[in-house]
Design a protein around this motif. Structure first.
Motif, PDB file in Angstrom:
ATOM      1  N   ASP A 156     -75.853  18.123  -9.372  1.00 35.56           N
ATOM      2  CA  ASP A 156     -76.024  17.424  -8.098  1.00 35.56           C
ATOM      3  C   ASP A 156     -77.201  16.445  -8.225  1.00 35.56           C
ATOM      4  OD1 ASP A 156     -76.709  16.672  -5.458  1.00 35.56           O
ATOM      5  OD2 ASP A 156     -75.896  18.549  -4.653  1.00 35.56           O
ATOM      6  N   CYS A 213     -86.816  13.571 -26.186  1.00 34.39           N
ATOM      7  CA  CYS A 213     -87.818  12.944 -25.309  1.00 34.39           C
ATOM      8  C   CYS A 213     -88.013  13.823 -24.077  1.00 34.39           C
ATOM      9  CB  CYS A 213     -87.408  11.533 -24.878  1.00 34.39           C
ATOM     10  SG  CYS A 213     -88.618  10.834 -23.736  1.00 34.39           S
ATOM     11  N   GLY A 214     -86.913  14.002 -23.328  1.00 31.81           N
ATOM     12  CA  GLY A 214     -87.025  14.679 -22.040  1.00 31.81           C
ATOM     13  C   GLY A 214     -87.256  13.626 -20.972  1.00 31.81           C
ATOM     14  N   LEU A 215     -86.470  13.699 -19.925  1.00 32.44           N
ATOM     15  CA  LEU A 215     -86.650  12.765 -18.807  1.00 32.44           C
ATOM     16  C   LEU A 215     -87.166  13.485 -17.577  1.00 32.44           C
ATOM     17  CD1 LEU A 215     -83.343  10.724 -19.224  1.00 32.44           C
ATOM     18  CD2 LEU A 215     -85.651  10.000 -19.817  1.00 32.44           C
ATOM     19  N   ARG A 226     -79.640  21.307 -18.115  1.00 32.93           N
ATOM     20  CA  ARG A 226     -78.544  22.040 -18.722  1.00 32.93           C
ATOM     21  C   ARG A 226     -79.109  23.427 -19.042  1.00 32.93           C
ATOM     22  NH1 ARG A 226     -77.645  20.302 -23.669  1.00 32.93           N
ATOM     23  NH2 ARG A 226     -79.233  18.697 -23.780  1.00 32.93           N
ATOM     24  N   LYS A 274     -72.210  10.256 -15.841  1.00 32.39           N
ATOM     25  CA  LYS A 274     -73.417  10.903 -16.362  1.00 32.39           C
ATOM     26  C   LYS A 274     -73.208  12.397 -16.516  1.00 32.39           C
ATOM     27  CE  LYS A 274     -78.186  12.094 -15.054  1.00 32.39           C
ATOM     28  NZ  LYS A 274     -79.388  11.768 -14.270  1.00 32.39           N
ATOM     29  N   GLU A 302     -86.926  18.920 -27.973  1.00 33.03           N
ATOM     30  CA  GLU A 302     -86.698  17.957 -26.885  1.00 33.03           C
ATOM     31  C   GLU A 302     -86.962  16.549 -27.404  1.00 33.03           C
ATOM     32  OE1 GLU A 302     -84.860  17.285 -24.210  1.00 33.03           O
ATOM     33  OE2 GLU A 302     -85.664  19.138 -23.377  1.00 33.03           O
ATOM     34  N   GLN A 313     -81.356  25.199 -26.176  1.00 30.00           N
ATOM     35  CA  GLN A 313     -82.253  24.057 -26.441  1.00 30.00           C
ATOM     36  C   GLN A 313     -83.343  23.989 -25.387  1.00 30.00           C
ATOM     37  OE1 GLN A 313     -80.625  20.027 -26.086  1.00 30.00           O
ATOM     38  NE2 GLN A 313     -82.679  19.165 -25.967  1.00 30.00           N
ATOM     39  N   LYS A 314     -82.938  24.210 -24.144  1.00 26.79           N
ATOM     40  CA  LYS A 314     -83.883  24.032 -23.038  1.00 26.79           C
ATOM     41  C   LYS A 314     -84.759  25.260 -22.817  1.00 26.79           C
ATOM     42  CE  LYS A 314     -82.265  19.887 -22.075  1.00 26.79           C
ATOM     43  NZ  LYS A 314     -83.075  18.667 -22.245  1.00 26.79           N
ATOM     44  N   ASP A 368     -78.826   8.122 -18.416  1.00 26.80           N
ATOM     45  CA  ASP A 368     -79.977   7.476 -17.770  1.00 26.80           C
ATOM     46  C   ASP A 368     -80.528   6.374 -18.668  1.00 26.80           C
ATOM     47  OD1 ASP A 368     -79.680   9.300 -15.764  1.00 26.80           O
ATOM     48  OD2 ASP A 368     -81.519  10.406 -16.131  1.00 26.80           O
ATOM     49  N   GLY A 397     -79.153  13.068 -20.058  1.00 28.54           N
ATOM     50  CA  GLY A 397     -80.159  12.023 -20.190  1.00 28.54           C
ATOM     51  C   GLY A 397     -79.683  10.755 -20.882  1.00 28.54           C
ATOM     52  N   ASN A 452     -88.610   7.018 -24.446  1.00 26.50           N
ATOM     53  CA  ASN A 452     -87.835   6.657 -23.252  1.00 26.50           C
ATOM     54  C   ASN A 452     -88.756   6.338 -22.081  1.00 26.50           C
ATOM     55  OD1 ASN A 452     -85.296   7.122 -24.355  1.00 26.50           O
ATOM     56  ND2 ASN A 452     -85.219   9.252 -23.654  1.00 26.50           N
ATOM     57  N   GLY A 511     -74.466  24.162 -10.826  1.00 25.11           N
ATOM     58  CA  GLY A 511     -73.636  22.965 -10.763  1.00 25.11           C
ATOM     59  C   GLY A 511     -74.451  21.743 -11.096  1.00 25.11           C
ATOM     60  N   HIS A 559     -80.204  10.746 -29.597  1.00 25.76           N
ATOM     61  CA  HIS A 559     -80.715  11.409 -28.394  1.00 25.76           C
ATOM     62  C   HIS A 559     -80.681  12.921 -28.580  1.00 25.76           C
ATOM     63  CE1 HIS A 559     -80.644   7.710 -25.902  1.00 25.76           C
ATOM     64  NE2 HIS A 559     -79.726   7.378 -26.772  1.00 25.76           N
TER      65      HIS A 559
HETATM   66  N1  LIG Z   1     -77.573  20.247 -12.819  1.00 27.62           N
HETATM   67  C1  LIG Z   1     -78.033  19.018 -12.743  1.00 27.62           C
HETATM   68  N2  LIG Z   1     -77.885  18.293 -11.617  1.00 27.62           N
HETATM   69  C2  LIG Z   1     -78.356  17.020 -11.538  1.00 27.62           C
HETATM   70  N3  LIG Z   1     -78.975  16.391 -12.544  1.00 27.62           N
HETATM   71  C3  LIG Z   1     -79.135  17.073 -13.684  1.00 27.62           C
HETATM   72  C4  LIG Z   1     -78.700  18.413 -13.852  1.00 27.62           C
HETATM   73  N4  LIG Z   1     -79.003  18.820 -15.106  1.00 27.62           N
HETATM   74  C5  LIG Z   1     -79.615  17.790 -15.693  1.00 27.62           C
HETATM   75  N5  LIG Z   1     -79.694  16.737 -14.849  1.00 27.62           N
HETATM   76  C6  LIG Z   1     -80.223  15.402 -15.125  1.00 27.62           C
HETATM   77  O1  LIG Z   1     -79.739  15.006 -16.420  1.00 27.62           O
HETATM   78  C7  LIG Z   1     -80.805  14.356 -17.125  1.00 27.62           C
HETATM   79  C8  LIG Z   1     -81.199  15.223 -18.289  1.00 27.62           C
HETATM   80  O2  LIG Z   1     -82.214  14.592 -18.991  1.00 27.62           O
HETATM   81  P1  LIG Z   1     -82.840  15.233 -20.321  1.00 27.62           P
HETATM   82  O3  LIG Z   1     -83.918  14.346 -20.777  1.00 27.62           O
HETATM   83  O4  LIG Z   1     -83.101  16.669 -20.073  1.00 27.62           O
HETATM   84  O5  LIG Z   1     -81.621  14.963 -21.279  1.00 27.62           O
HETATM   85  P2  LIG Z   1     -80.551  15.717 -22.162  1.00 27.62           P
HETATM   86  O6  LIG Z   1     -81.079  16.940 -22.780  1.00 27.62           O
HETATM   87  O7  LIG Z   1     -79.329  15.746 -21.357  1.00 27.62           O
HETATM   88  O8  LIG Z   1     -80.366  14.544 -23.253  1.00 27.62           O
HETATM   89  C9  LIG Z   1     -80.902  14.072 -24.452  1.00 27.62           C
HETATM   90  O9  LIG Z   1     -81.119  12.658 -24.274  1.00 27.62           O
HETATM   91  C10 LIG Z   1     -82.220  12.322 -23.440  1.00 27.62           C
HETATM   92  C11 LIG Z   1     -82.239  10.802 -23.345  1.00 27.62           C
HETATM   93  O10 LIG Z   1     -82.679  10.214 -24.524  1.00 27.62           O
HETATM   94  C12 LIG Z   1     -83.509  12.887 -23.977  1.00 27.62           C
HETATM   95  O11 LIG Z   1     -84.564  12.605 -23.057  1.00 27.62           O
HETATM   96  C13 LIG Z   1     -83.394  14.387 -24.178  1.00 27.62           C
HETATM   97  O12 LIG Z   1     -84.569  14.885 -24.804  1.00 27.62           O
HETATM   98  C14 LIG Z   1     -82.164  14.720 -25.023  1.00 27.62           C
HETATM   99  O13 LIG Z   1     -81.991  16.132 -25.167  1.00 27.62           O
HETATM  100  C15 LIG Z   1     -81.902  14.129 -16.114  1.00 27.62           C
HETATM  101  O14 LIG Z   1     -81.659  12.930 -15.430  1.00 27.62           O
HETATM  102  C16 LIG Z   1     -81.726  15.319 -15.154  1.00 27.62           C
HETATM  103  O15 LIG Z   1     -82.271  15.073 -13.885  1.00 27.62           O
END
Ligand SMILES: Nc1ncnc2c1ncn2[C@@H]1O[C@H](COP(=O)(O)OP(=O)(O)O[C@H]2O[C@H](CO)[C@@H](O)[C@H](O)[C@H]2O)[C@@H](O)[C@H]1O
Length: 486
Positions: free
Chosen positions: A355, A378-380, A299, A15, A376, A303-304, A21, A18, A246, A353, A163
């Motif tokens: 975790d 979706c966002g989880l 991240r 992983k 975004e 974007q974020k 997941d 998202g 999602n 980092g 995604h």
């Molecule tokens: N430093 C860290 N340590 C531990 N865990 C960390 C972390 N940084 C992030 N995570 C975890 O990584 C996942 C990130 O989920 P997001 O929905 O923000 O997805 P992301 O932008 O990667 O992906 C894309 O795909 C997903 C899935 O479709 C969409 O929801 C999203 O909008 C899209 O940008 C979550 O489980 C979060 O807890």
């Protein structure tokens, strides 16, 4: 119905975000809808380590010039087919970049191989295995629909899920000759994109159906602001594009049983969260547990909207808040949070980092999670926040707008508010949202109601898994033998 899901990451095997997941939770969510889903995944070191008792179902002498084995296994509750090709995948770093942060120069080949194997599996590479649908996720799987479309079996049905439209998997035209596609595939109806090759465009063009991960984002990406150059393609096939929201894995994310928490709790025992807040405060070296604790699990990228958050950290601290940041990403943002942490000792802290356990603890202990994304899909993390009583403070875009109900006077009166939603996406609006959150937090009766409502919101896969099952049934013309109500 047999579906082969094709993804470059799947939780809990590998992983980085998202996508993992979603790819990890969907197979389990689909079983009650009579869909059997296997996942095809590259054999990165972390995947190979977890693989035990697998069965070699095919040996390939020449997978883009290297030897490979396909290994079928059941691991961590998932049915997987792993591409064991050490030359391509047995590398340190994460799936996409080397330990020093650079994209692997042969990423085109590593993920062309993923798409090619997927397509060949669908066309009968392994005796006795014939999925009816290939479900491809993001650019890394985007060539699979092209391999099908330009094959002798173009009838095999494909779904492409976006995604993140920002990552197009774009490479120079030079690679085309090595992709094992016929010359006509280098065109508008194939993989060609602005004179080069885009894996994502290929999937979006060649798949029978395109989905993205929330209804609102499905609308947004039809506009130039969010479509990032692919809005024309999407508008041209609007009938076969939709957004399916999602869900989250309610077993992996359950505050009543989560082992990463210092203290389990439920919507009825919300006061117990305080022990988790204490644990977060200690881990991050912050002062005391009074006042609202904001967190970020993300991240650290444009974007974020992390640059917007950096602009309002002083204000957040002045309002009595504290901020715990877990994330990594762009250097200037990591430096920015480190700088803020030095400026505000005990009030702002960053754990630079990745975790997984800490991310759970933060959702279970912080009061609010800040997600000021510019786009975004979706966002989880807002969904995890809802489930863990960590109130989401989000920009009104994409899936964030679909899943969080702003605590405006009408929503508070109607008892439906679950978070704070702001627009436009600016530092000023974010600051105002933080100020509003601090004020809501100040009224513990209202605050607890918002938390409880979020914890009871439906963030499961139930509805969306049914929609995927219906989609597979409709594109194949096969009946979905699902007797559940939807
Ligand atoms: N430093 C860290 N340590 C531990 N865990 C960390 C972390 N940084 C992030 N995570 C975890 O990584 C996942 C990130 O989920 P997001 O929905 O923000 O997805 P992301 O932008 O990667 O992906 C894309 O795909 C997903 C899935 O479709 C969409 O929801 C999203 O909008 C899209 O940008 C979550 O489980 C979060 O807890």
């Amino acid at each position: 119905m047999e579906v082969l899901s094709v993804a470059s990451e799947v939780y809990p095997l590998i992983k980085t975000g998202g996508l993992a997941d979603v790819a990890g939770a969907l197979p389990g969510a689909l079983t009650s809808h009579s869909v059997s889903m296997r996942t095809l995944i590259p054999g990165y070191p972390s995947v190979m380590e977890k693989l035990s008792g697998g069965r070699v179902v095919k040996e390939l002498d020449d997978l883009f010039g290297v030897p490979a084995k396909l290994i079928a296994a059941r691991v961590e509750g998932l049915d997987v087919i792993v591409i064991d090709a050490p030359v391509l995948y047995d590398r340190p770093g994460n799936p996409y970049v080397s330990p020093d942060g650079w994209d692997w120069p042969d990423n085109w080949k590593r993920f062309a191989a993923l798409g090619w194997v997927a397509a060949e599996l669908a066309m009968g590479l392994v005796e006795g295995y014939r999925p009816q649908v290939l479900h491809c996720h993001d650019w890394q799987a985007g060539l699979a629909p092209a391999y099908i479309k330009f094959s002798a079996s173009p009838d095999i049905k494909t779904v492409m899920t976006i995604h993140n439209i920002a990552f197009k998997g774009f490479f120079s035209a030079d690679i085309f000759g090595q992709l094992r596609l016929p010359p006509e595939a280098f065109g508008v109806g194939g993989v060609e994109y602005y004179g080069g090759v885009s894996f994502l465009k290929s999937g979006m063009e060649c798949a029978d159906y395109v989905t993205t991960v929330s209804p609102n984002y499905a609308d947004e990406i039809r506009t130039p602001q969010f479509g990032m150059g692919l809005e024309g393609l999407l508008n041209g096939r609007a009938e076969t594009v939709s957004g399916i929201l999602n869900g989250i894995d309610l077993t992996a994310w359950d505050p009543t049983t989560d082992k990463a928490l210092a203290q389990n709790f439920s919507a009825n025992t919300i006061n117990l969260r305080q022990a988790n807040k204490q644990a977060v405060v200690e881990k991050f070296g912050l002062d005391g547990v009074d006042g609202p604790l904001f967190c970020v699990v993300s991240r650290l990228t444009d974007q974020k909207g992390m640059d917007l958050l950096l602009q309002v950290v002083d204000g957040l601290v002045d309002l009595g808040g504290r901020l715990a940041v877990l994330g990594s990403g762009e250097g200037y943002l990591e430096d920015g949070f480190r700088h803020q942490s030095a400026l505000h000792p005990g009030k702002v802290s960053i754990f630079n980092g990745y975790d997984e356990d800490l991310s759970h603890l933060m959702q279970g202990g912080a009061d609010a999670i800040v997600i000021p994304s510019r786009f975004e899909p979706c966002g989880l993390t807002q969904l995890y926040g809802l489930r863990y009583g960590c109130v989401p403070v989000v920009s009104r875009i994409g899936g964030l707008a679909d899943t969080v109900i702003d605590a405006n006077p009408a929503a508070l009166a109607a008892e439906v508010a679950t978070g704070v939603v702001f627009d436009p996406n600016s530092a000023q609006a974010l600051y105002d949202a933080i100020r509003k959150t601090v004020s809501l937090y100040g009224d513990s009766k209202i605050w607890k109601k918002i938390q409880r409502r979020g914890m009871k919101a439906d963030v499961s896969w139930e509805t969306s898994a049914a929609r995927y099952a219906d989609l597979y049934a409709s594109i194949t013309g096969l009946k979905n033998n699902d007797d559940s109500d939807h």
